[in-house]
Design a protein around this motif. Structure first.
Motif, PDB file in Angstrom:
ATOM      1  N   MET B 233      36.501  61.886   9.054  1.00 35.15           N
ATOM      2  CA  MET B 233      36.386  60.901   7.992  1.00 35.15           C
ATOM      3  C   MET B 233      35.360  61.367   6.964  1.00 35.15           C
ATOM      4  O   MET B 233      35.530  61.186   5.755  1.00 35.15           O
ATOM      5  CB  MET B 233      35.976  59.536   8.560  1.00 35.15           C
ATOM      6  CG  MET B 233      35.982  58.471   7.489  1.00 35.15           C
ATOM      7  SD  MET B 233      35.584  56.845   8.093  1.00 35.15           S
ATOM      8  CE  MET B 233      37.037  56.443   8.987  1.00 35.15           C
ATOM      9  N   TYR B 234      34.287  61.975   7.466  1.00 35.90           N
ATOM     10  CA  TYR B 234      33.274  62.489   6.552  1.00 35.90           C
ATOM     11  C   TYR B 234      33.876  63.552   5.650  1.00 35.90           C
ATOM     12  O   TYR B 234      33.693  63.548   4.428  1.00 35.90           O
ATOM     13  CB  TYR B 234      32.098  63.055   7.354  1.00 35.90           C
ATOM     14  CG  TYR B 234      31.032  63.716   6.524  1.00 35.90           C
ATOM     15  CD1 TYR B 234      30.962  65.111   6.401  1.00 35.90           C
ATOM     16  CD2 TYR B 234      30.082  62.962   5.824  1.00 35.90           C
ATOM     17  CE1 TYR B 234      29.995  65.714   5.626  1.00 35.90           C
ATOM     18  CE2 TYR B 234      29.106  63.580   5.053  1.00 35.90           C
ATOM     19  CZ  TYR B 234      29.069  64.949   4.957  1.00 35.90           C
ATOM     20  OH  TYR B 234      28.108  65.572   4.194  1.00 35.90           O
ATOM     21  N   LYS B 235      34.612  64.440   6.284  1.00 31.09           N
ATOM     22  CA  LYS B 235      35.171  65.577   5.567  1.00 31.09           C
ATOM     23  C   LYS B 235      36.202  65.136   4.545  1.00 31.09           C
ATOM     24  O   LYS B 235      36.253  65.618   3.423  1.00 31.09           O
ATOM     25  CB  LYS B 235      35.815  66.537   6.567  1.00 31.09           C
ATOM     26  CG  LYS B 235      35.787  67.959   6.096  1.00 31.09           C
ATOM     27  CD  LYS B 235      36.085  69.073   7.068  1.00 31.09           C
ATOM     28  CE  LYS B 235      36.964  68.866   8.233  1.00 31.09           C
ATOM     29  NZ  LYS B 235      37.319  70.134   8.880  1.00 31.09           N
ATOM     30  N   ASP B 236      37.085  64.218   4.983  1.00 29.82           N
ATOM     31  CA  ASP B 236      38.202  63.858   4.104  1.00 29.82           C
ATOM     32  C   ASP B 236      37.881  62.698   3.192  1.00 29.82           C
ATOM     33  O   ASP B 236      38.391  62.620   2.079  1.00 29.82           O
ATOM     34  CB  ASP B 236      39.439  63.502   4.941  1.00 29.82           C
ATOM     35  CG  ASP B 236      39.875  64.682   5.788  1.00 29.82           C
ATOM     36  OD1 ASP B 236      40.339  64.473   6.918  1.00 29.82           O
ATOM     37  OD2 ASP B 236      39.724  65.825   5.295  1.00 29.82           O
ATOM     38  N   GLY B 237      37.087  61.778   3.693  1.00 29.20           N
ATOM     39  CA  GLY B 237      36.889  60.560   2.932  1.00 29.20           C
ATOM     40  C   GLY B 237      35.565  60.458   2.214  1.00 29.20           C
ATOM     41  O   GLY B 237      35.486  60.203   1.013  1.00 29.20           O
ATOM     42  N   VAL B 238      34.515  60.714   2.956  1.00 26.30           N
ATOM     43  CA  VAL B 238      33.200  60.381   2.403  1.00 26.30           C
ATOM     44  C   VAL B 238      32.688  61.458   1.452  1.00 26.30           C
ATOM     45  O   VAL B 238      32.373  61.197   0.281  1.00 26.30           O
ATOM     46  CB  VAL B 238      32.192  60.153   3.549  1.00 26.30           C
ATOM     47  CG1 VAL B 238      30.796  59.959   3.004  1.00 26.30           C
ATOM     48  CG2 VAL B 238      32.614  58.969   4.388  1.00 26.30           C
ATOM     49  N   LEU B 239      32.583  62.654   1.973  1.00 26.54           N
ATOM     50  CA  LEU B 239      31.946  63.714   1.178  1.00 26.54           C
ATOM     51  C   LEU B 239      32.640  63.984  -0.154  1.00 26.54           C
ATOM     52  O   LEU B 239      31.989  64.057  -1.192  1.00 26.54           O
ATOM     53  CB  LEU B 239      31.822  65.003   2.006  1.00 26.54           C
ATOM     54  CG  LEU B 239      31.052  66.136   1.306  1.00 26.54           C
ATOM     55  CD1 LEU B 239      29.601  65.722   1.052  1.00 26.54           C
ATOM     56  CD2 LEU B 239      31.083  67.415   2.116  1.00 26.54           C
ATOM     57  N   PRO B 240      33.988  64.105  -0.154  1.00 25.07           N
ATOM     58  CA  PRO B 240      34.634  64.382  -1.441  1.00 25.07           C
ATOM     59  C   PRO B 240      34.361  63.303  -2.468  1.00 25.07           C
ATOM     60  O   PRO B 240      34.123  63.600  -3.642  1.00 25.07           O
ATOM     61  CB  PRO B 240      36.117  64.442  -1.097  1.00 25.07           C
ATOM     62  CG  PRO B 240      36.177  64.698   0.362  1.00 25.07           C
ATOM     63  CD  PRO B 240      34.960  64.085   0.952  1.00 25.07           C
TER      64      PRO B 240
END
Lengths: 163, 790
Positions: B233-240
């Motif tokens: 979720m961090y990789k796909d949702g949050v960070l971008p």
């Protein structure tokens, strides 16, 4: 032992060579007595020195001036000349401690194990003297094959040899 | 002017606080009497104070905090109300009747908090409503604090995994969405502050913005605390999403702060796994952003992460962290054309530290980093900026400290190239650092190619580099430097004589380029290294099958001769003489008569031609006579020549006492205990008699110049020498000789014209005591001494 304040006097026959070593010794003990060795850059160290500690008169000389080098009888002559109970001398890089009729001659050897033309296989060594009344105990510390070996020699001053 | 503004601000704040407190008072009264209408009325009035534009962020915060405290009480009241039967939905609608939008929204958020708690509606719906309604406030300062309030009251009510607010409709995704939206809006407001007001206040605005940054950053912190966010979720949702906002806002202050925030709040494992994305954003940032600090922070965190446990190291390899970081740095440097040198070096320094922690065994990586740095520095010439220089020194020191072993650092082929960029002063500093590292770790450098590489590195100390101004070097500093080079030479050792000789030759080659000022420091340690090697070879058997090129003492003596000759030219005659004599004695021990004779010749030439100072002459004579006395390798002719010269020098010393003593010392040249054919009693006596004559002459001189004869010390010394040889069995020294001298001394001492000398008296007394002692010994000695009358 090398904590400043534990040693009261440092007596050094010579060949400290550079000021840095002099300064280091001074941090161990401010009462530093040195005579000149042939490689000392400091020209003003004296050739011989005498001092009194407790009941003992001590004499100090590097020893390259006494020929033959390391010869006990010739050193005894210097001892008589300086009129001291204990003569501390060097140059040979070999620890020795002799007692003769006039007193004691101590050579602490080389503290760094430096090369000597006179002695093969120099082991680093130094000497601690404990002067108490008419008695002096000499502790010699030698680094032999990576281990520190300590030896002890007792000398007592006879009061008849009063000067 | 400014102090006026500050004073005014104080006044406004005071007024605001007063207004707030007054309305709060009435609000409390309303709360106590359960008067909802009045409570709402007075709370709205109280919150109106927050509508001010007159306060700086710092002061506004003070006002805000008081309002916050009051709102907590109001919230409790609302909760009570709902328990008493008041519908939360009605309440939610009721507060929207507040006249002004800002108070309205504060009240709405407060009710919203209770609403979510009541669970009468999904958390996500309420949150979404609130975050969108807050758009009504576009004023940056007021908007930031309002949204900060929203964030604070919603903090514990997010539908995170495992929270009570999680449900079918409410998931962590909604929580994330809410926080991201609030964050985005807050950032926009924050950035907008930059463009408010006249250009001349830019600095003031930046300072004020800086004070507010934590309000924005808090959102990221909240995100990091959401348990439901896993790596995907961090990789796909949050960070971008976060990065999108960071990049698009195009604001230097925001970008720098937020990048740093991201790095600090999210876990290091996440950073590793999203390295591409994170690094990909860097070149997209504004050119003025201090990206090197950001990257350095990142690398530092990752270094510490690597150091925390060896189990994480494979992760680094798996994500190819090293190459990604390398490339990113390269790109950033390319993109920021005006990056100062200090920036470039700092980046590579951080990367090197990272590499040393994460890939300690990969010397090639470390070398790569150094190589990349060299490439980026090429064309810039020697670095003059002191900060950049400091960083280069840090860059070069890191491998030394990590490996604790200069030998490993020497394997880094780019290491010397980096050193090329240091100015001469810093080169010397770095050289000293290297030597200190060797001394501290007692590193033994044992092959000639390593020594070659090492001396290349420390060449700043070994010789004058181009452009060095000689006059500028402080003498004490110079001595210290050279002493450390001397110590270094002592650390070079190999027990294989062949290799050791190669090492010695390499050192000689380098130190001979050092110039006259350096030779007196560097030659002695090299000479003693050579003499130690000679001794080692002595101990080994002569190898009859040894080939032409193998190391022999002779070869070493040749090298010694050349080296000491170079030293003597400096000029340094006393030191050279001493070293020649050391070599002579070593040659003696190897039974190499011609070599020993040659060394003596060189020493004598120096004595005759170069040593004119009286004191130096005395020392030189002591060493010459002392050494010669120990030589056994000379045949009669050679020995005679050398002895004759030595006695000649002795007799020609300036001061009579020195002459006397030197001459009687020479007596020992004719009597060597362990060599039967070296006991020439006659010549011993001749020497002593000569000494006596000189002593006499000295007495006469003193008489002539001072009116009284001087001390008898010299006579006593000669007496002692008589006794010495008497005991050794020199037949030429007879009882009468001794007796005669004793009487002479006694007479002299009793004479009126003799200056009293207590030292001489004591000496004579102890000599007599010695004779007495010997007599009393008994046996052969006692017999010998018996006839002497004292």
């Amino acid at each position: 032992m090398l904590v400043p304040g534990k040693i009261q006097h440092i007596i050094c026959p010579g060949n400290l060579c550079i000021k840095e070593v002099h300064d280091y010794l001074k941090t161990l003990c401010p009462d530093l007595h040195i005579t000149r060795g042939e490689y000392d850059e400091e020209m003003r160290y004296p050739e011989t020195k005498t001092l009194t500690i407790g009941q003992f008169k001590l004499g100090l000389c590097h020893g390259h001036q006494v020929i033959p080098w390391g010869d006990l009888d010739s050193l005894a002559m210097l001892q008589r000349q300086l009129d001291v109970d204990i003569l501390v001398t060097g140059h040979t890089h070999q620890f020795t401690a002799y007692k003769h009729e006039g007193g004691v001659v101590i050579n602490p050897g080389s503290a760094t194990g430096a090369y000597s033309s006179i002695t093969y296989d120099v082991n680093p060594s130094f000497v601690l003297m404990d002067i108490d009344g008419l008695r002096v105990v000499v502790y010699v510390y030698e680094l032999i094959d990576g281990e520190v070996k300590v030896d002890k020699i007792d000398f007592k001053k006879t009061t008849t040899a009063s000067h | 002017m400014i102090s006026d503004v500050a004073e005014d601000e104080e006044k406004w704040l005071a007024a605001g606080i007063a207004g707030l407190q007054q309305n709060a008072f009435y609000m409390h009264r309303a709360l106590d009497s359960n008067n909802l209408r009045d409570a709402l009325k007075y709370s709205a009035q109280m919150l109106s104070e927050l509508r001010t534009s007159k306060l700086s962020p710092h002061k506004y915060y003070e006002l805000y905090m008081r309002a916050f405290d009051e709102l907590r009480k109001l919230e409790m009241f609302f909760k009570e109300e709902t328990r008493r039967g008041c519908s939360i939905i009605d309440l939610y609608e009721l507060v929207q009747h507040a006249g002004n939008i800002l108070p309205r929204l504060y009240l709405l958020c407060t009710v919203g908090s209770v609403y979510i708690k009541s669970k009468e509606a999904p958390a996500k719906d309420v949150l979404k409503d609130l975050v969108e309604m807050c758009r009504g406030i576009q004023h940056p300062l007021r908007g930031l604090f309002l949204r900060s309030y929203l964030s604070q009251v919603s903090r514990d009510k997010l539908p995170d995994i495992g929270s009570e607010y999680e449900g079918d409709a409410d998931t962590v995704t909604d929580a994330v969405e809410f926080v991201l939206q609030n964050f985005t809006e807050m950032n926009k407001l924050w950035v907008r502050m930059q463009h408010q007001g006249p250009a001349r206040d830019k600095e003031k605005r930046e300072k004020e913005r800086s004070e507010l940054r934590d309000l924005v950053g808090k959102n990221l912190h909240v995100l990091s605390q959401i348990e439901g966010i896993d790596l995907d979720m961090y990789k796909d949702g949050v960070l971008p999403r976060v990065l999108e906002q960071v990049v698009n806002c195009k604001d230097e202050l925001a970008q720098f702060y937020l990048m740093d925030c991201i790095i600090q709040v999210f876990p290091d494992e996440y950073h590793l796994q999203t390295l591409d994305v994170l690094l990909g954003a860097c070149p997209l940032l504004e050119p003025s952003v201090d990206i090197k600090t950001v990257l350095s922070q990142l690398m530092e965190r990752l270094s510490n992460y690597a150091a925390s446990s060896t189990e994480v190291l494979p992760e680094f390899l798996q994500v190819e962290a090293f190459s990604k970081l390398s490339n990113a740095i390269g790109k950033v440097i390319e993109a920021q054309v005006d990056m100062p040198t200090v920036g470039v070096v700092t980046l590579y320094s951080s990367l090197l530290t990272f590499t040393l922690h994460v890939h300690p065994d990969r010397l090639d990586y470390a070398d790569q980093v150094l190589g990349a740095c060299v490439k980026k520095l090429s064309g810039k010439g020697k670095i003059t900026d002191s900060k950049a220089t400091k960083q280069i020194v840090a860059l070069l020191t890191a491998p030394l400290e990590k490996y604790n072993d200069i030998v490993t650092a020497l394997k880094l082929s780019n290491y010397p190239h980096v050193m090329e960029y240091l100015d001469n002063e810093t080169n010397k500093v770095m050289s000293t650092v290297i030597i200190q590292s060797i001394m501290k770790n007692k590193t033994c450098i044992s092959t000639s190619d390593k020594v070659e590489a090492l001396f290349e590195l420390v060449k700043g100390l070994v010789k004058d580099l181009d452009g060095t101004l000689h006059d500028e070097i402080d003498e004490d500093d110079f001595k210290e430097e050279q002493n450390s080079v001397s110590r270094l030479i002592q650390m070079l050792y190999n027990e294989d004589p062949e290799e050791m000789f190669k090492v010695i030759c390499t050192v000689k080659k380098h130190i001979l380029t050092g110039g006259p000022k350096r030779l007196p420091f560097t030659v002695p340690p090299l000479v003693f290294s050579c003499l130690k090697l000679v001794r080692q070879l002595q101990g080994q058997e002569e190898n009859p099958f040894g080939n032409e090129t193998s190391t022999t003492p002779k070869k070493i003596f040749q090298l010694l001769n050349q080296t000491i000759e170079a030293l003597s030219i400096v000029p340094a005659p006393e030191l050279s003489l001493q070293l020649y004599l050391q070599c002579a004695e070593a040659a003696n021990d190897c039974d190499l008569e011609p070599v020993a004779y040659e060394f003596f010749t060189q020493a004598y030439i120096l004595y005759e031609e170069e040593i004119s100072d009286s004191k130096a002459q005395v020392t030189a004579i002591h060493l010459i006579v002392g050494t010669l006395q120990r030589m056994h390798v000379f045949g009669v002719e050679n020995r005679d020549t050398l002895t004759h010269k030595a006695t000649g020098y002795s007799a020609k010393l300036l001061k009579k006492p020195d002459q006397c003593r030197a001459v009687y010392a020479c007596s020992h040249l004719f009597w060597v205990d362990d060599q039967e054919n070296m006991k020439d009693g006659e010549r011993v006596l001749l020497c002593l008699k000569r000494a006596l004559r000189i002593a006499n002459a000295a007495q006469q001189m003193t008489n002539a110049t001072r009116g009284s004869t001087g001390s008898v010390t010299l006579f006593v010394e000669i007496l002692n020498k008589y006794l010495y040889f008497f005991e050794k069995g020199n037949p030429q020294i007879t009882i009468s000789t001794i007796q005669g001298l004793i009487e002479l001394i006694t007479t002299e001492m009793q004479s009126d014209s003799t200056t009293p000398d207590p030292a001489a008296d004591a000496f004579f007394a102890s000599t007599l005591r010695y004779i007495q002692f010997q007599k009393q010994k008994g046996g052969a000695v006692g017999e010998k001494y018996e006839p002497i009358k004292v």
